[in-house]
Design an enzyme around this catalytic site. Sequence first.
Site, short mmCIF file in Angstrom:
data_model
loop_
_atom_site.label_atom_id
_atom_site.label_comp_id
_atom_site.label_asym_id
_atom_site.label_seq_id
_atom_site.Cartn_x
_atom_site.Cartn_y
_atom_site.Cartn_z
N THR A 214 0.84 -1.20 0.00
CA THR A 214 0.00 0.00 0.00
C THR A 214 0.88 1.25 0.00
O THR A 214 0.62 2.21 -0.73
CB THR A 214 -0.94 0.00 1.22
N GLY B 50 4.23 -4.67 10.53
CA GLY B 50 5.46 -5.45 10.51
C GLY B 50 5.45 -6.71 9.69
O GLY B 50 6.46 -7.41 9.62
N GLU C 60 9.82 1.79 10.84
CA GLU C 60 8.49 2.40 10.73
C GLU C 60 8.11 3.08 12.05
O GLU C 60 7.55 4.18 12.06
CB GLU C 60 7.44 1.36 10.35
C1 5RP Z 1 5.72 -3.42 6.83
C2 5RP Z 1 4.36 -3.02 7.25
C3 5RP Z 1 3.35 -2.80 6.20
O1 5RP Z 1 2.95 -1.47 6.22
C4 5RP Z 1 2.19 -3.71 6.47
O2 5RP Z 1 2.67 -5.04 6.50
C5 5RP Z 1 1.10 -3.57 5.38
O3 5RP Z 1 1.62 -4.04 4.16
P1 5RP Z 1 0.71 -4.11 2.87
O4 5RP Z 1 0.34 -2.71 2.52
O5 5RP Z 1 1.57 -4.77 1.83
O6 5RP Z 1 -0.51 -4.94 3.22
O7 5RP Z 1 4.06 -2.84 8.41
O8 5RP Z 1 6.56 -3.64 7.93
#
Ligand code: 5RP
Length: 254
Positions: A47, A114, A122
């Site tokens: 995302t 995560g 983050e």
């Molecule tokens: C990475 C994260 C991501 O923001 C979380 O896993 C969401 O990922 P995606 O947008 O691919 O569903 O925390 O450490």
Amino acid sequence: MSDATERGGAGSVPSADTLAEWKRAAAHAAVATIPEDAIVGLGSGSTAELMLRELAARVGQGSRVTGVPTSEHTGQVAAALGIPLADVNDVPALTVSIDGADEVTLPRLDLIKGRGGALLREKLIAATSRFRIIIVDATKIVVTLASAHPIPVEVVPFGWHRTADRLVALGARPALRLAPSALSTDPNAAPYVTDGGNYILDCMFGPIPQPDVLAAYIKAVVGVVEHGLFIGMTERVYVGGPAGVQMYDRPRSP
Ligand code: 5RP
């Protein structure tokens, strides 16, 4: 409670294309709110990557934003897209950060993050940001955190088995995250290594009605570097779903 209800009532399982469109719409809505000269924390994950494309379009139109990446991968993608970058050590504070999440509760906007392995940077970027925006598709909205997904816990490699024991004592069922290429049946499979050189233990806890309490307990475990519970660290969430994009602001404390 049915899985559909627990996951936010999005109805039948959305297709990958639908999910991508929901994520893109949330990313677009978030990027549209960013001031022209903002210093922006750049999240990680699929995302967040859509958000980078929206931000790059703003840069192409003359916006003077600067990005501060939350992972090596995000930094590489942002640079390739032409987004000017800065190191977090060179900016006293970030105007705003935009990131994804694995689970979100309403109305408190508590998160699990995560799954992409970038939770430590983050959280550092979120802690340095004046306003924190999360962008998700509607399947990420849950009633109670951790019911269906593990909480990622970043641990130092030295003695990680014993750190895992201490997490078990807190009620976790930890699993060492493996490198993307590794087979889970291989007893010698290589662990996943974070940008900070650490390992991740994906810890199933089951539903956690008091995430702030568990967050404090996990953080106090010797060997734990950081965990994926982001409690009280989000001001706004944009949720892309079947009815368009919904925006939620965290209620002010009394
Ligand atoms: C990475 C994260 C991501 O923001 C979380 O896993 C969401 O990922 P995606 O947008 O691919 O569903 O925390 O450490």
